[in-house]
Design a protein around this motif. Structure first.
Motif, PDB file in Angstrom:
ATOM      1  N   CYS A  16       0.811  -1.223   0.000  1.00 50.33           N
ATOM      2  CA  CYS A  16       0.000   0.000   0.000  1.00 50.33           C
ATOM      3  C   CYS A  16       0.843   1.272   0.000  1.00 50.33           C
ATOM      4  O   CYS A  16       0.488   2.253  -0.627  1.00 50.33           O
ATOM      5  CB  CYS A  16      -0.912   0.033   1.219  1.00 50.33           C
ATOM      6  SG  CYS A  16      -2.099  -1.323   1.274  1.00 50.33           S
ATOM      7  N   HIS A  17       1.932   1.265   0.758  1.00 46.95           N
ATOM      8  CA  HIS A  17       2.754   2.464   0.926  1.00 46.95           C
ATOM      9  C   HIS A  17       3.926   2.453  -0.048  1.00 46.95           C
ATOM     10  O   HIS A  17       4.550   1.422  -0.274  1.00 46.95           O
ATOM     11  CB  HIS A  17       3.320   2.529   2.349  1.00 46.95           C
ATOM     12  CG  HIS A  17       2.278   2.702   3.390  1.00 46.95           C
ATOM     13  ND1 HIS A  17       1.763   3.931   3.723  1.00 46.95           N
ATOM     14  CD2 HIS A  17       1.657   1.791   4.179  1.00 46.95           C
ATOM     15  CE1 HIS A  17       0.867   3.770   4.677  1.00 46.95           C
ATOM     16  NE2 HIS A  17       0.771   2.490   4.972  1.00 46.95           N
ATOM     17  N   SER A  21       8.527   9.805  -2.745  1.00 46.75           N
ATOM     18  CA  SER A  21       7.901  10.979  -2.138  1.00 46.75           C
ATOM     19  C   SER A  21       6.420  11.121  -2.509  1.00 46.75           C
ATOM     20  O   SER A  21       5.727  11.953  -1.956  1.00 46.75           O
ATOM     21  CB  SER A  21       8.665  12.239  -2.531  1.00 46.75           C
ATOM     22  OG  SER A  21       8.660  12.376  -3.931  1.00 46.75           O
ATOM     23  N   SER A  23       2.375  10.154  -2.804  1.00 45.13           N
ATOM     24  CA  SER A  23       1.319   9.469  -2.052  1.00 45.13           C
ATOM     25  C   SER A  23       0.256   9.013  -3.035  1.00 45.13           C
ATOM     26  O   SER A  23       0.096   9.603  -4.094  1.00 45.13           O
ATOM     27  CB  SER A  23       0.672  10.403  -1.034  1.00 45.13           C
ATOM     28  OG  SER A  23       1.578  10.763  -0.032  1.00 45.13           O
ATOM     29  N   ILE A  24      -0.470   7.979  -2.669  1.00 48.49           N
ATOM     30  CA  ILE A  24      -1.541   7.475  -3.515  1.00 48.49           C
ATOM     31  C   ILE A  24      -2.839   7.490  -2.730  1.00 48.49           C
ATOM     32  O   ILE A  24      -2.939   6.858  -1.683  1.00 48.49           O
ATOM     33  CB  ILE A  24      -1.256   6.034  -3.988  1.00 48.49           C
ATOM     34  CG1 ILE A  24       0.005   5.978  -4.825  1.00 48.49           C
ATOM     35  CG2 ILE A  24      -2.433   5.494  -4.791  1.00 48.49           C
ATOM     36  CD1 ILE A  24       0.402   4.582  -5.233  1.00 48.49           C
ATOM     37  N   LYS A  25      -3.823   8.219  -3.235  1.00 46.40           N
ATOM     38  CA  LYS A  25      -5.183   8.216  -2.679  1.00 46.40           C
ATOM     39  C   LYS A  25      -5.220   8.273  -1.154  1.00 46.40           C
ATOM     40  O   LYS A  25      -5.872   7.452  -0.511  1.00 46.40           O
ATOM     41  CB  LYS A  25      -5.940   7.002  -3.188  1.00 46.40           C
ATOM     42  CG  LYS A  25      -6.138   6.995  -4.681  1.00 46.40           C
ATOM     43  CD  LYS A  25      -6.889   5.766  -5.135  1.00 46.40           C
ATOM     44  CE  LYS A  25      -6.953   5.733  -6.645  1.00 46.40           C
ATOM     45  NZ  LYS A  25      -7.538   4.517  -7.151  1.00 46.40           N
ATOM     46  N   GLY A  26      -4.460   9.175  -0.571  1.00 38.64           N
ATOM     47  CA  GLY A  26      -4.490   9.355   0.871  1.00 38.64           C
ATOM     48  C   GLY A  26      -3.610   8.409   1.649  1.00 38.64           C
ATOM     49  O   GLY A  26      -3.544   8.499   2.870  1.00 38.64           O
ATOM     50  N   ILE A  27      -2.953   7.476   0.993  1.00 39.09           N
ATOM     51  CA  ILE A  27      -2.022   6.573   1.672  1.00 39.09           C
ATOM     52  C   ILE A  27      -0.649   7.221   1.596  1.00 39.09           C
ATOM     53  O   ILE A  27      -0.094   7.379   0.514  1.00 39.09           O
ATOM     54  CB  ILE A  27      -1.998   5.182   1.017  1.00 39.09           C
ATOM     55  CG1 ILE A  27      -3.378   4.547   1.071  1.00 39.09           C
ATOM     56  CG2 ILE A  27      -0.969   4.286   1.708  1.00 39.09           C
ATOM     57  CD1 ILE A  27      -3.508   3.265   0.276  1.00 39.09           C
ATOM     58  N   PRO A  28      -0.099   7.618   2.738  1.00 38.21           N
ATOM     59  CA  PRO A  28       1.158   8.369   2.697  1.00 38.21           C
ATOM     60  C   PRO A  28       2.357   7.524   2.278  1.00 38.21           C
ATOM     61  O   PRO A  28       2.413   6.330   2.529  1.00 38.21           O
ATOM     62  CB  PRO A  28       1.324   8.864   4.129  1.00 38.21           C
ATOM     63  CG  PRO A  28       0.562   7.896   4.953  1.00 38.21           C
ATOM     64  CD  PRO A  28      -0.585   7.424   4.091  1.00 38.21           C
ATOM     65  N   SER A  29       3.282   8.198   1.639  1.00 33.90           N
ATOM     66  CA  SER A  29       4.569   7.594   1.324  1.00 33.90           C
ATOM     67  C   SER A  29       5.350   7.420   2.625  1.00 33.90           C
ATOM     68  O   SER A  29       5.239   8.234   3.543  1.00 33.90           O
ATOM     69  CB  SER A  29       5.343   8.505   0.385  1.00 33.90           C
ATOM     70  OG  SER A  29       6.696   8.138   0.346  1.00 33.90           O
ATOM     71  N   HIS A  33       9.712   9.623   6.087  1.00 35.92           N
ATOM     72  CA  HIS A  33       9.629   9.320   7.519  1.00 35.92           C
ATOM     73  C   HIS A  33      10.866   8.580   8.009  1.00 35.92           C
ATOM     74  O   HIS A  33      11.442   7.759   7.305  1.00 35.92           O
ATOM     75  CB  HIS A  33       8.371   8.509   7.816  1.00 35.92           C
ATOM     76  CG  HIS A  33       7.117   9.251   7.482  1.00 35.92           C
ATOM     77  ND1 HIS A  33       6.597  10.228   8.290  1.00 35.92           N
ATOM     78  CD2 HIS A  33       6.311   9.195   6.392  1.00 35.92           C
ATOM     79  CE1 HIS A  33       5.513  10.730   7.732  1.00 35.92           C
ATOM     80  NE2 HIS A  33       5.320  10.122   6.578  1.00 35.92           N
TER      81      HIS A  33
END
Length: 77
Positions: A16-17, A21, A23-29, A33
């Motif tokens: 999912c992640h 850098s 992001s996809i559809k609200g899923i953060p990279s 971090h």
């Protein structure tokens, strides 16, 4: 400790992640971090103190040691 344990646990996060850098559809990279911030987020999800849709349920299945292995593998690979 099994030498590939971090990989076996952390690789599932990449379903999912991203480690870029973007992001996809609200899923953060996870790329921006640190080990500490990933560990803290997973700890918060596990404790139910950070809002989530699925992450709380996923994090609840990991031990504290597994959470640390995941974060270290994600940032050290």
């Amino acid at each position: 400790e099994e030498p590939n344990r971090g990989f076996l646990l952390g690789a599932a996060c990449l379903n999912c992640h991203l480690l870029t850098s973007a992001s996809i559809k609200g899923i953060p990279s996870l790329e921006p971090h640190s080990v500490v911030s990933i560990t803290e987020a997973l700890d918060q999800f596990k404790a139910g103190t950070r809002e989530s849709t699925i992450m709380g349920r996923l994090a609840a299945g990991y031990t504290d040691d597994e959470i640390r292995l995941i974060a270290k593998w994600l940032k050290g690979r």
